[in-house]
Design an enzyme around this catalytic site. Structure first.
Site, PDB file in Angstrom:
ATOM      1  N   ASP B 194       0.841  -1.196   0.017  1.00 19.47           N
ATOM      2  CA  ASP B 194       0.068   0.011   0.013  1.00 19.47           C
ATOM      3  C   ASP B 194       0.957   1.366  -0.128  1.00 19.47           C
ATOM      4  O   ASP B 194       0.434   2.475  -0.503  1.00 19.47           O
ATOM      5  CB  ASP B 194      -1.038  -0.092   1.064  1.00 19.47           C
ATOM      6  CG  ASP B 194      -2.274   1.034   0.999  1.00 19.47           C
ATOM      7  OD1 ASP B 194      -2.708   0.775  -0.046  1.00 19.47           O
ATOM      8  OD2 ASP B 194      -2.336   1.548   1.991  1.00 19.47           O
ATOM      9  N   HIS B 275      -8.309   6.737   1.043  1.00 20.37           N
ATOM     10  CA  HIS B 275      -8.244   8.098   0.140  1.00 20.37           C
ATOM     11  C   HIS B 275      -6.948   8.017  -0.544  1.00 20.37           C
ATOM     12  O   HIS B 275      -6.642   8.826  -1.247  1.00 20.37           O
ATOM     13  CB  HIS B 275      -8.493   9.398   0.884  1.00 20.37           C
ATOM     14  CG  HIS B 275      -9.525   9.059   1.487  1.00 20.37           C
ATOM     15  ND1 HIS B 275     -10.783   9.777   0.977  1.00 20.37           N
ATOM     16  CD2 HIS B 275     -10.106   8.830   2.814  1.00 20.37           C
ATOM     17  CE1 HIS B 275     -11.951   9.579   1.802  1.00 20.37           C
ATOM     18  NE2 HIS B 275     -11.499   9.151   2.934  1.00 20.37           N
ATOM     19  N   ARG B 276      -6.131   6.991  -0.275  1.00 15.25           N
ATOM     20  CA  ARG B 276      -4.681   7.239  -1.052  1.00 15.25           C
ATOM     21  C   ARG B 276      -4.793   7.094  -2.272  1.00 15.25           C
ATOM     22  O   ARG B 276      -4.164   7.663  -3.426  1.00 15.25           O
ATOM     23  CB  ARG B 276      -3.723   6.164  -0.346  1.00 15.25           C
ATOM     24  CG  ARG B 276      -2.457   6.387  -0.699  1.00 15.25           C
ATOM     25  CD  ARG B 276      -1.398   5.274  -0.002  1.00 15.25           C
ATOM     26  NE  ARG B 276      -1.088   5.799   1.316  1.00 15.25           N
ATOM     27  CZ  ARG B 276      -0.750   5.117   2.290  1.00 15.25           C
ATOM     28  NH1 ARG B 276      -0.651   3.851   2.183  1.00 15.25           N
ATOM     29  NH2 ARG B 276      -0.342   5.655   3.625  1.00 15.25           N
ATOM     30  N   ALA B 277      -5.922   6.304  -2.923  1.00 14.98           N
ATOM     31  CA  ALA B 277      -5.718   6.057  -4.218  1.00 14.98           C
ATOM     32  C   ALA B 277      -6.080   7.303  -5.102  1.00 14.98           C
ATOM     33  O   ALA B 277      -5.505   7.713  -5.961  1.00 14.98           O
ATOM     34  CB  ALA B 277      -7.048   4.792  -4.700  1.00 14.98           C
ATOM     35  N   VAL B 280      -3.167   9.821  -4.944  1.00 13.02           N
ATOM     36  CA  VAL B 280      -2.175   9.285  -5.741  1.00 13.02           C
ATOM     37  C   VAL B 280      -2.421   9.491  -7.253  1.00 13.02           C
ATOM     38  O   VAL B 280      -1.640  10.313  -7.968  1.00 13.02           O
ATOM     39  CB  VAL B 280      -1.673   7.880  -5.785  1.00 13.02           C
ATOM     40  CG1 VAL B 280      -0.822   7.211  -6.547  1.00 13.02           C
ATOM     41  CG2 VAL B 280      -1.054   7.706  -4.244  1.00 13.02           C
TER      42      VAL B 280
END
Lengths: 616, 336
Positions: B194, B275-277, B280
């Protein structure tokens, strides 16, 4: 004269094994050939040949270093020189094995018995051609170029294809069967003959070839020929092209010809490509069936009628009716089908919990690492472990001695303490022995079985176990998945398992026995769980004994291993008319835990686990 | 001599993913997955030549940014009201070898300094070297667990704290993690997976002409590395300049309402956790727009980079067939 006696057999008079000799010479002529792996059964002269070759290297002043099987990371990469460091108060570096092999050869005997982590390091350094040392306060980069010469006996243990790919050339060494040659070998071993002049000539030749290769030209057509050959052979990756290129070049030099021809390429191609071929998996014979089954499961309601006709009976939900004899006739048929993986369900920590009981320790992977004092010392850690690593502690303390005003005793602080990490991490090996016989094809039992195996695999994944899979059907058992920690691979293989044919149950269990024996050679401390998934109706034997008798003796054999636990999962339809409970019998023979396909679901499993708790 | 980046045949996706990380380091690194012998390591090592300069505090051993966060040394100076000067330094690729020991990762006591001057001083480790640089781990899936723990720890905090031999030291450790792995050799810990902003999949090239080209270039390089470098120098400089330009223009790229909603639409439909996706994807799309010389993010940009940012996030559970999810992603992207 002493050394001559020792090397009675030299490279020159070594009988036969021309491919192996050629491979070694090519590497000597062109160091970019990528090393040699000699694979063969014991007594085929692998080590003898390597030793003879190293003898030549010695005379040519090319270093060759042997990697001992118990080498620690420090020994391989280099680390602090304790004595010098204490004296000077500066960190003084001691060279490792790899840097001593610089511009020469690293010899690894029985490479398939080496622990993976050491090999990973060796290959990493080799690929980078630089040893980056980041250890014990030392940062250093030294160029290291070496080739690896290795031997392995494939019977003893498996070897990862990933490492295999790193070798430029692999030679399979067969036994010499020719009588004349056998006589010759015997004579050589018995007599004190030496070929001084011939060997001298050989050296001169090698030096000449090494010079000659600078003149060798490779045309674009030959490069295209190489690419064509590689594509045709379905080789994975790009290393094959490059190694083949250099091997052809070296071969041309060996023949003292200035341009590389297709003939040169073809001559060395088997040496470079044999071990690189993708194992092309045979297309399932009845792919059509597979597709039909898939549509079956998606359009269940529509197709149910047809499916009923073909399959004789519908799955679990309607299986309360008793069977007629007709459905029992299918099992022995040679019809082959590939079933999709059935529904998966939660088998929460089945293996894990069970495991805990067997070992009477918490089964977590890290804890297993620390348990006990046996095992191999792989590396030192700052994290606390039961065993103090004296060497690493001294190394850590050494630079500080001047600062701490050492007089007669070495002053060691708490911060210096280093602990040993032992190599017993690979503690779980789970072997699935799956029945792929025709009887499993009935009523889509195989689909449900695959679902069960998948559920168990997930559990293994979570515990980072290694899994292997054996399928037995028709007349033999086969390892469809050698021990791996890659779940994706396992799942892919599971999907592909076909069903059909007779049930060589004994062969399946025997294969598990052989596999365990093999793994134990490398990982003595390993624990095994053998999960046998079958309806137990073994109907063909591989020995002269009747199936049942054979089964009994194989089970007895298998039970002899320490640290092996068994689970038998019965796939027989318990509501069926012809219930035989054969799997239960096997469970008794193996003293195994027993479950049926119906009661393996989560709630029932906790029951099994609890039950195991009490009995253990 | 390292094989030049621009001379690597094909593998465009891998090259792009790495370049986008140079343009915007906050994307969070790349994981390169692929079978053996597909130039994974070669490409990452080749990156070093293309890296631009960054602004650092003069004399700082940790390459602290003038904008902070600062290491203990710089903080000391700030407290004492000493003026901090800036200088330019080339970004680097720092390697984390497999056989690394813990004290070299986090750093330890500088003994020579201690003996000579009688004062304790911190000797930086790999995490210090990697600050604001690339941290490269070959075969990242084979890294020892206790080393992965250290990486995760500082990746999460962006800070490395050391307490040893009476030395306590804090310094920023924000690195761009680049890992290569061959999935056949084993899985990567999900936590670590991740952490990687982008993920690329490389395969061996099936095209004959390209294969011949690889062989030709490799042989040419082996025979005369210096001559080969000269031959490729123009191409190298060209792309290095393109990267610098993109880096400068990055902040000026407009993030439109449309692009944000397009990103959120995709991630919402795929039902991704966290929310990382989203973040990014947006950052990567922006970097790609800058690299392509555009002033704002277009739908095409998002479509192009979506697989990079989402590939390794699709798979939420082991064994879940990701092909289905991948098809879904494909279908969503087709609609754009």
């Amino acid at each position: 004269m002493q050394s001559l006696k020792e090397y009675k057999i030299n490279f020159f008079n070594f009988v036969n094994q021309e491919n192996a000799k050629l491979a070694l010479l090519l590497n000597l002529i062109e160091p970019r050939c990528g090393g040699v792996l000699l694979a063969g059964k014991r007594g085929t002269g692998k080590s003898t040949l390597l030793r003879a070759f190293c003898d030549i290297l010695k005379q040519l002043k090319i270093p060759s270093v042997q990697l001992p099987i118990n080498a620690t990371e420090e020994a391989v990469l280099g680390g602090i020189d304790i004595e010098e460091t204490i004296k000077t108060g500066k960190r003084v570096f001691q060279r490792g094995l790899l840097s001593r092999a610089n511009r020469g050869f690293l010899v690894i005997e029985d490479i398939n018995l080496f622990p993976q982590d050491i090999l990973s390091i060796v290959f990493e350094v080799q690929a980078r051609e630089e040893n980056i040392i980041e250890r014990e306060g030392i940062t250093l980069r030294e160029p290291v170029q070496f080739q690896i010469l290795a031997t392995m006996n494939p019977e003893e243990a498996d070897f990862s294809s990933h490492f295999l790919d790193r070798f430029g050339i692999c030679v399979i060494m067969d036994e010499v069967r020719d009588k004349d040659k056998k006589v010759e070998i015997l004579k050589l071993n018995a007599l004190d003959e030496c070929h001084f002049t011939e060997q001298y000539q050989l050296f001169k030749k090698i030096l000449k070839y090494k010079d000659f290769i600078k003149k060798v030209k490779v045309s674009d057509e030959i490069k295209e020929f190489i690419a064509d050959l590689i594509l045709k052979e379905a080789v994975s990756g790009h290393r094959g092209d490059i190694y083949l290129y250099y091997a052809s070049k070296a071969f041309a030099a060996y023949r003292e010809e200035e341009t590389v021809t297709e003939e040169h390429v073809q001559a060395v191609a088997p040496l470079v490509l044999n071990h690189r071929r993708r194992t092309i998996e045979p297309e399932p014979e009845e792919k059509k069936h597979e597709q039909e089954h898939e549509t079956d499961s998606s359009n269940n309601s529509e197709n149910r009628q047809e499916q009923k006709d073909r399959e004789q009976k519908t799955p679990l939900s309607q299986s309360q009716e008793s069977h007629d004899g007709k459905s029992q006739s299918i099992p022995s048929s040679e019809k082959e089908e590939v079933f999709p993986i059935g529904e998966k369900f939660k088998v929460k920590r089945f293996i894990f919990k069970k495991d805990r009981i067997v070992r009477q320790t918490t089964g977590r992977r890290t804890k297993t690492k620390t348990k006990g004092r046996g095992g191999r010392y792989v590396r030192s850690l700052m994290q606390k472990r039961p065993d103090i690593a004296i060497d690493a502690t001294l190394r850590a303390a050494a630079p500080f001695q001047k600062l701490r005003a050492m007089k007669d005793n070495v002053v060691i602080f708490d911060d210096d303490l280093r602990y040993k990490e032992k190599e017993r991490r690979m503690s779980h090996n789970v072997i699935f022995v799956v029945d792929g016989s025709g009887s499993m094809g009935v009523e889509q039992r195989m689909k449900a079985t695959k679902g069960a195996v998948l559920s168990l695999l997930i559990d293994c994944y979570q515990k980072r176990d290694k899994v292997a899979m054996i399928v037995f059907r028709k007349d033999r058992a086969e390892i469809v998945l050698p021990p791996t920690s890659s779940v994706e691979l396992a799942q892919r293989r599971l999907k592909e398992i076909p069903t059909g044919g007779k049930t060589p149950l004994g062969a399946g269990i025997l294969e598990a026995y052989k596999l365990i024996k093999k793994i134990r050679l490398k990982e003595l401390e390993s624990r095994f769980i053998v999960i046998i998934i079958t309806d137990g109706r073994g109907n063909v034997s591989i020995s002269n004994n009747p199936p049942l008798k054979e089964l009994e003796s194989v089970c007895f054999l298998l039970r002899g291993f320490p640290h092996v636990d068994f689970i038998v999962i019965d796939t027989e339809n318990k509501k069926g008319f012809l219930k035989m409970d054969m799997a239960l019998k096997i469970a008794h023979l193996l003293e195994a835990r027993y479950a049926t396909l119906e009661n393996i679901k989560a709630e029932d499993l906790t029951e099994i686990v609890r039950e195991v708790h009490q009995t253990a | 001599m390292i094989f030049p980046f621009t001379a690597i045949v094909d593998q465009e996706e891998m090259k792009l993913a790495i370049i986008l990380n140079v343009i915007d380091p906050s994307i969070g690194g790349v994981l390169i997955m692929g079978e053996k012998g597909t130039a994974k390591s070669t490409t990452v090592r080749a990156l070093a030549d293309l890296l631009p300069e960054i602004e650092v505090i003069k004399g700082c051993r940790f390459c602290c940014s003038p904008q902070g966060p600062f290491c203990s040394d710089c903080l000391d100076k700030i407290e004492k009201n000493q003026a901090l000067e800036n200088e330019k330094k080339k970004m680097r690729v720092v390697e984390l070898p497999l056989g690394v020991t813990e004290d070299r990762v986090v750093g330890s006591l500088d003994i020579e300094h201690a003996i000579k001057r009688g004062e304790k001083r911190f000797e930086p480790g790999i995490l210090a070297d990697a600050n604001r640089n690339f941290l490269y781990v070959d075969e990242v899936n084979l890294l020892e667990d206790h080393i992965v723990d250290l990486l995760l720890d500082s990746a999460a905090m962006g800070i490395n704290t050391v307490e040893r031999e009476g030395v306590s030291f804090v310094h920023p450790a924000r690195f761009i993690l680049v890992g290569t792995m061959n999935p056949e050799e084993g899985e990567l810990r999900p936590q670590l997976l991740d952490r990687f902003g982008l993920c690329v999949q490389v395969n061996s090239i099936r095209d004959k002409a390209l294969r011949v080209e690889i062989l030709k270039r490799k042989a040419e390089f082996d025979d005369d590395p210096e001559g080969f470098h000269k031959k490729w120098q123009n191409a190298q400089e060209e792309i290095a300049e393109k990267i610098i330009n993109a880096k400068e223009r990055l902040k000026d790229i407009a993030i439109t309402e449309e692009s944000v909603s397009a990103v959120v639409d995709i991630t919402a439909e795929l039902n991704l956790d966290g929310h990382r996706a989203d973040l990014v994807m947006l950052k990567t799309a922006r970097a790609f727009a800058a690299f392509s010389g555009r002033a704002e993010i277009t739908q095409e940009d998002i479509k192009k980079i979506a697989p990079l940012a989402l590939r390794h996030r699709l798979k939420r559970l082991p064994f879940e067939d990701i092909s289905q999810e991948a098809e879904k992603l494909h279908a969503i992207l087709e609609r754009i």
